[in-house]
Scaffold this active site. Structure first.
Site, PDB file in Angstrom:
ATOM      1  N   CYS A 172       0.853  -1.477   0.017  1.00 26.41           N
ATOM      2  CA  CYS A 172       0.134  -0.148  -0.062  1.00 26.41           C
ATOM      3  C   CYS A 172       0.764   1.350  -0.041  1.00 26.41           C
ATOM      4  CB  CYS A 172      -0.984   0.082   1.341  1.00 26.41           C
ATOM      5  SG  CYS A 172      -2.476   1.249   0.801  1.00 26.41           S
ATOM      6  N   HIS A 198      -3.556  -5.297   0.019  1.00 24.17           N
ATOM      7  CA  HIS A 198      -3.269  -5.645   1.436  1.00 24.17           C
ATOM      8  C   HIS A 198      -3.330  -7.307   1.540  1.00 24.17           C
ATOM      9  CE1 HIS A 198      -3.044  -1.915   3.378  1.00 24.17           C
ATOM     10  NE2 HIS A 198      -3.997  -1.482   2.611  1.00 24.17           N
ATOM     11  N   GLU A 223      -1.358  -8.809   3.483  1.00 20.65           N
ATOM     12  CA  GLU A 223      -0.922  -9.182   4.811  1.00 20.65           C
ATOM     13  C   GLU A 223      -2.446  -9.311   5.656  1.00 20.65           C
ATOM     14  OE1 GLU A 223      -1.471  -4.513   5.299  1.00 20.65           O
ATOM     15  OE2 GLU A 223      -1.258  -6.079   3.706  1.00 20.65           O
TER      16      GLU A 223
END
Length: 239
Positions: A96, A181, A183
């Site tokens: 990001c 994202h 993660e």
């Protein structure tokens, strides 16, 4: 057992711009692979060690823009250190804001997009040989950004979305930038919903819908993220 070579540093350095935007599900994967993790807080800690690290350094997300250096002077130092790191081709993963910083450091324009992209939707993967993101084919991922970037010169586009053409790119084998994202962890998105409440309400994003989609999609992303991460580690450990 780690998938990296014995000579590859066994500590992952992660730079945070917001306390609750951490490595998420990736952190457990790193531990399972035999790595240690050390965090640095942007704007608080000296980031020199993180950017000079010979192993993998990950630059995480946050709500500020790369162009806000007047309001956040530490950003300029971060950009300057990142430029040196990228020039030395040291293993770097940006997520990001981290991806936007990499794009900017490589000379590309980063700017406010025409609309917020917040929510879960699949990627359109580029038809490139050995695309690291192949495990994410047909898997909705979490998008959460308002800024976007142009593709840096000589970078290889890996993925796009329905809203923005540049969602992921690679520069050689060591530098990977992900606008989305990867993660995100299924059991911790609630802190994002709390921390970003002002942004969500201003953008008229349904918080219950985001929460429900997280439960629907995040577990699959966690599984596929491990495949992406392992392929990336195998690739960079040959440095």
């Amino acid at each position: 057992m780690t998938t990296a070579s014995p000579d590859f540093p066994d500590t992952i350095y992660a730079i945070q711009h917001l306390a609750f935007e951490d490595l998420g599900a990736l952190e457990d994967i790193f531990y399972q692979l035999g790595f240690r993790v050390r965090y640095f807080e942007a704007g608080v800690d000296d980031l020199s060690k993180a950017f000079q690290h010979k192993g993998l350094t990950i630059i995480l997300g946050g709500p500020i823009g790369v162009y806000e250096t007047e309001d956040y002077p530490f950003l300029q130092q971060e950009i300057d250190l990142l430029k040196v790191r990228l020039k030395e081709n040291l293993p770097t993963l940006g997520i990001c804001l981290g991806a936007q910083l990499i794009a900017h450091a490589l000379g590309a324009k980063v700017y406010a997009g025409h609309q917020k992209e917040i929510g879960w939707s699949p990627l359109s993967l580029s038809n490139t040989e050995h695309n690291l993101l192949a495990p994410l084919m047909d898997t909705p991922v979490l998008h959460w950004h308002g800024d976007t970037f142009d593709l840096p010169e000589q970078a290889e586009l890996l993925a796009s979305s329905a809203i923005y053409p540049n969602q992921a790119f690679a520069m050689g084998k060591n530098i990977l930038a992900l606008q989305f994202h990867i993660e995100v962890a299924a059991d911790s998105l609630e802190k994002w919903l709390i921390g970003h409440t002002c942004e969500l309400r201003k953008a008229n994003i349904s918080i219950p819908a985001l929460r429900a989609d997280n439960q629907r999609y995040a577990h699959a992303v966690e599984v596929q993220a491990q495949a992406v991460l392992q392929a990336y580690l195998q690739q960079i450990s040959a440095i």
